[in-house]
Design a protein around this motif. Sequence first.
Motif, PDB file in Angstrom:
ATOM      1  N   UNK A  10      -2.351   3.830   2.301  1.00 27.98           N
ATOM      2  CA  UNK A  10      -2.505   2.566   1.577  1.00 27.98           C
ATOM      3  C   UNK A  10      -2.172   2.774   0.108  1.00 27.98           C
ATOM      4  N   UNK A  11      -2.707   3.816  -0.490  1.00 27.12           N
ATOM      5  CA  UNK A  11      -2.440   4.105  -1.904  1.00 27.12           C
ATOM      6  C   UNK A  11      -0.954   4.379  -2.124  1.00 27.12           C
ATOM      7  N   UNK A  12      -0.345   5.159  -1.237  1.00 26.32           N
ATOM      8  CA  UNK A  12       1.088   5.459  -1.362  1.00 26.32           C
ATOM      9  C   UNK A  12       1.916   4.178  -1.256  1.00 26.32           C
ATOM     10  N   UNK A  13       1.552   3.311  -0.323  1.00 24.21           N
ATOM     11  CA  UNK A  13       2.266   2.040  -0.166  1.00 24.21           C
ATOM     12  C   UNK A  13       2.186   1.229  -1.453  1.00 24.21           C
ATOM     13  N   UNK A  14       1.023   1.172  -2.052  1.00 19.58           N
ATOM     14  CA  UNK A  14       0.860   0.388  -3.273  1.00 19.58           C
ATOM     15  C   UNK A  14       1.677   0.961  -4.428  1.00 19.58           C
ATOM     16  N   UNK A  15       1.706   2.267  -4.553  1.00 23.28           N
ATOM     17  CA  UNK A  15       2.496   2.905  -5.621  1.00 23.28           C
ATOM     18  C   UNK A  15       3.992   2.674  -5.380  1.00 23.28           C
ATOM     19  N   UNK A  16       4.441   2.880  -4.156  1.00 21.79           N
ATOM     20  CA  UNK A  16       5.858   2.705  -3.840  1.00 21.79           C
ATOM     21  C   UNK A  16       6.292   1.246  -3.990  1.00 21.79           C
ATOM     22  N   UNK A  17       5.419   0.323  -3.595  1.00 25.37           N
ATOM     23  CA  UNK A  17       5.707  -1.102  -3.747  1.00 25.37           C
ATOM     24  C   UNK A  17       5.863  -1.451  -5.231  1.00 25.37           C
ATOM     25  N   UNK A  18       4.939  -0.979  -6.040  1.00 24.43           N
ATOM     26  CA  UNK A  18       4.979  -1.251  -7.483  1.00 24.43           C
ATOM     27  C   UNK A  18       6.258  -0.692  -8.094  1.00 24.43           C
ATOM     28  N   UNK A  19       6.627   0.495  -7.694  1.00 25.50           N
ATOM     29  CA  UNK A  19       7.863   1.110  -8.181  1.00 25.50           C
ATOM     30  C   UNK A  19       9.080   0.308  -7.743  1.00 25.50           C
ATOM     31  N   UNK A  20       9.086  -0.116  -6.488  1.00 28.14           N
ATOM     32  CA  UNK A  20      10.210  -0.828  -5.892  1.00 28.14           C
ATOM     33  C   UNK A  20      10.389  -2.219  -6.509  1.00 28.14           C
ATOM     34  N   UNK A  21       9.303  -2.951  -6.668  1.00 29.48           N
ATOM     35  CA  UNK A  21       9.369  -4.342  -7.114  1.00 29.48           C
ATOM     36  C   UNK A  21       9.422  -4.465  -8.637  1.00 29.48           C
TER      37      UNK A  21
END
Length: 141
Positions: A10-21
């Motif tokens: 979950x934490x990795x998804x949130x970090x990657x999403x923030x980076x991506x978007x």
Amino acid sequence: MVSMRHQARVAALQVLYENDVAGHDTAASLERLLTERDMSTEAVAFTKELVDGVLGNQKSIDQTIEKFATAWPIAQIPPVDRNILRIAIFELLHHNITPVRVAINEAVELAKTFGGESTPKFINGVLGSVSTLAASKQQGL
């Protein structure tokens, strides 16, 4: 009870999403997120492993997504879906520690929590196809 590895995903998804978007610095986003949460040392380490692994292998991961999600160019896949796939494909093809079934189930659970109505089915379908590649790779074929 939520497993340590699920919490890390979950934490990795949130970090990657923030980076991506938003294009935010991944290291800063990761550090901020990890200080906001009460995570075990193991969960923090696994989160970092996932984020670093996805970013370090993103080109080949994205090529895999495009190969198995042929109707969707990578840029047209919603960012949540795209990053769930990236994490799962990293675990399936590059990490080689998580069992195939577990990686797929975890991705579908993330999809149910963070994705749209059709996300779990989409994630499951793509990863079902990728899993044949992962299985042959794990067997050394």
